[in-house]
Each structure stands twice: as structure tokens, then as C-alpha cells.
Motif scaffolding. Structure first.
Motif, short mmCIF file in Angstrom:
data_model
loop_
_atom_site.label_atom_id
_atom_site.label_comp_id
_atom_site.label_asym_id
_atom_site.label_seq_id
_atom_site.Cartn_x
_atom_site.Cartn_y
_atom_site.Cartn_z
N GLN A 41 1.31 -1.17 -0.12
CA GLN A 41 0.05 0.34 0.31
C GLN A 41 0.76 1.48 0.10
OE1 GLN A 41 -3.63 0.02 -0.68
NE2 GLN A 41 -3.06 -2.11 -0.95
N LEU A 42 2.25 1.52 0.50
CA LEU A 42 2.98 2.19 1.20
C LEU A 42 3.04 2.69 -0.60
CD1 LEU A 42 4.64 2.13 3.76
CD2 LEU A 42 2.82 3.91 3.22
N ASP A 43 4.08 1.66 -1.34
CA ASP A 43 4.38 1.46 -2.40
C ASP A 43 3.09 2.38 -3.84
OD1 ASP A 43 7.21 0.27 -2.22
OD2 ASP A 43 6.27 -1.72 -2.60
N ARG A 44 1.89 1.81 -3.63
CA ARG A 44 1.06 2.46 -4.22
C ARG A 44 1.10 4.13 -4.49
NH1 ARG A 44 -2.80 4.17 -7.05
NH2 ARG A 44 -4.69 3.67 -6.87
N LEU A 45 1.28 4.49 -3.23
CA LEU A 45 1.60 6.17 -2.73
C LEU A 45 2.49 6.45 -4.04
CD1 LEU A 45 1.63 6.31 0.82
CD2 LEU A 45 -0.03 7.60 -0.90
N ALA A 46 3.59 6.07 -4.26
CA ALA A 46 3.81 6.58 -5.71
C ALA A 46 2.96 6.78 -6.79
CB ALA A 46 5.17 5.65 -5.24
N ASP A 47 2.22 6.17 -7.10
CA ASP A 47 1.43 6.95 -8.32
C ASP A 47 0.99 7.91 -8.29
OD1 ASP A 47 1.51 3.58 -8.65
OD2 ASP A 47 -0.29 3.34 -8.19
N ALA A 48 1.03 8.55 -6.81
CA ALA A 48 0.18 9.93 -7.36
C ALA A 48 0.89 10.35 -7.34
CB ALA A 48 -0.56 10.29 -5.35
N ASP A 49 2.36 10.92 -7.77
CA ASP A 49 3.43 11.31 -7.90
C ASP A 49 3.74 12.06 -9.82
OD1 ASP A 49 5.04 11.21 -6.29
OD2 ASP A 49 6.31 10.16 -6.87
N HIS A 50 2.98 11.38 -10.40
CA HIS A 50 2.35 11.16 -11.67
C HIS A 50 1.03 11.57 -12.32
CE1 HIS A 50 6.48 8.73 -11.71
NE2 HIS A 50 5.63 7.97 -11.74
N LEU A 51 0.59 12.04 -10.97
CA LEU A 51 -1.15 12.58 -11.54
C LEU A 51 -1.16 14.16 -10.91
CD1 LEU A 51 -3.25 9.44 -9.88
CD2 LEU A 51 -2.29 10.11 -12.67
N ALA A 52 -1.89 14.82 -11.36
CA ALA A 52 -2.42 16.24 -11.17
C ALA A 52 -2.55 15.76 -9.88
CB ALA A 52 -2.66 16.51 -12.10
N ALA A 53 -2.43 17.27 -9.25
CA ALA A 53 -3.27 16.96 -7.81
C ALA A 53 -4.26 16.80 -7.84
CB ALA A 53 -3.03 18.50 -7.15
N ASP A 54 -5.44 16.64 -8.03
CA ASP A 54 -6.76 16.71 -8.87
C ASP A 54 -6.84 14.76 -8.67
OD1 ASP A 54 -6.10 16.36 -11.10
OD2 ASP A 54 -8.42 17.86 -12.62
N GLY A 55 -6.17 14.30 -8.71
CA GLY A 55 -5.87 13.00 -9.45
C GLY A 55 -5.44 11.99 -7.90
N HIS A 56 -4.60 12.48 -7.28
CA HIS A 56 -4.20 12.57 -6.02
C HIS A 56 -5.22 11.72 -4.93
CE1 HIS A 56 -0.37 15.00 -5.68
NE2 HIS A 56 -0.42 14.17 -6.76
N ILE A 57 -6.21 12.42 -4.99
CA ILE A 57 -7.64 12.11 -3.99
C ILE A 57 -7.53 10.38 -3.86
CG2 ILE A 57 -9.73 12.45 -5.24
CD1 ILE A 57 -8.67 12.70 -1.36
N GLU A 58 -7.69 9.94 -5.26
CA GLU A 58 -8.43 8.80 -5.87
C GLU A 58 -6.95 7.57 -5.11
OE1 GLU A 58 -8.92 5.63 -9.60
OE2 GLU A 58 -9.34 7.92 -10.09
N VAL A 59 -5.79 8.10 -5.04
CA VAL A 59 -4.69 7.00 -5.30
C VAL A 59 -4.87 7.19 -3.21
CG1 VAL A 59 -2.61 6.77 -5.00
CG2 VAL A 59 -3.19 7.26 -6.93
N TYR A 60 -4.76 8.27 -2.79
CA TYR A 60 -4.87 8.33 -0.87
C TYR A 60 -5.91 7.47 -0.55
CZ TYR A 60 -1.87 12.30 -1.81
OH TYR A 60 -0.45 13.28 -2.19
N GLU A 61 -7.43 7.96 -1.19
CA GLU A 61 -8.49 6.98 -0.65
C GLU A 61 -8.32 5.24 -1.20
OE1 GLU A 61 -11.66 8.31 -2.52
OE2 GLU A 61 -12.10 9.87 -0.93
#
Length: 96
Positions: A41-61
Motif C-alpha cells: 500500500q505504501l508503494d502505491r502512494l508513488a502512483d500519485a507522483d505521476h498525477l496532477a493534484a486532482d488525481g491524488h485523492i483517488e490514490v490516497y483513498e
């Protein structure tokens, strides 16, 4: 705004316009927990690095849901039985 990655773009006749910064990795170091489910799950947080800020919420949730599930699974597993309890003053049979 130095260091933010936002760029200054000349507007036609309206003056300068700021372009949004491109997504960039934060490169935050992390230590493995030893629990493969949590580490995934912590590795999954790296997916937010390649998204615009408005895409972060989906990864965080998604990560939050995965961490909650992993913790719930830990609570559901039978663990070792604790040490025997010493008799207390209220557990004795005090009949007169």
C-alpha cells in the motif's frame, strides 16, 4: 515562484498567465514495515507522483482503504494466548 515548477506564460494582451506545475515525484524516503500488505500500500502512494493534484485523492483513498483492510486482517487473526491471569480479590469464592 521559484522551485514550484509553475511556469510563467505570456498572455496575449491580458498579462502574464501562470501554467500549472507538471507532476513530479516527491522522493520521500520510507522504511519497510515488514508487513507485505502494508508495504504494498505504501508503494502505491508513488502512483500519485505521476498525477496532477486532482488525481491524488483517488490514490490516497485507495491506499487508506488498503491499510484499513490490512489492519482489520491483523485484528482478525488468532494470536498467541496471553499469560494466565493471577486470581484477584474479586475472583475468590468467599462463602461464609
Amino acid at each position: 515562484m521559484a522551485g514550484t515548477g509553475a511556469g510563467l506564460v505570456a498572455g496575449a494582451e491580458t498579462g502574464p498567465v501562470y501554467a500549472p506545475a507538471a507532476p513530479a515525484p516527491l522522493n520521500v524516503p520510507r522504511t519497510l514495515t515488514g508487513n507485505s500488505e502494508v508495504d504494498a500500500q505504501l508503494d502505491r502512494l508513488a502512483d500519485a507522483d505521476h498525477l496532477a493534484a486532482d488525481g491524488h485523492i483517488e490514490v490516497y483513498e485507495d491506499v487508506h482503504r488498503g491499510l484499513r483492510d490490512a489492519l482489520t486482517a491483523l485484528d482478525a487473526r488468532p494470536g498467541p494466548e496471553g499469560p494466565p491471569r493471577a486470581p484477584g480479590p474479586y475472583s475468590m469464592n468467599n462463602r461464609s
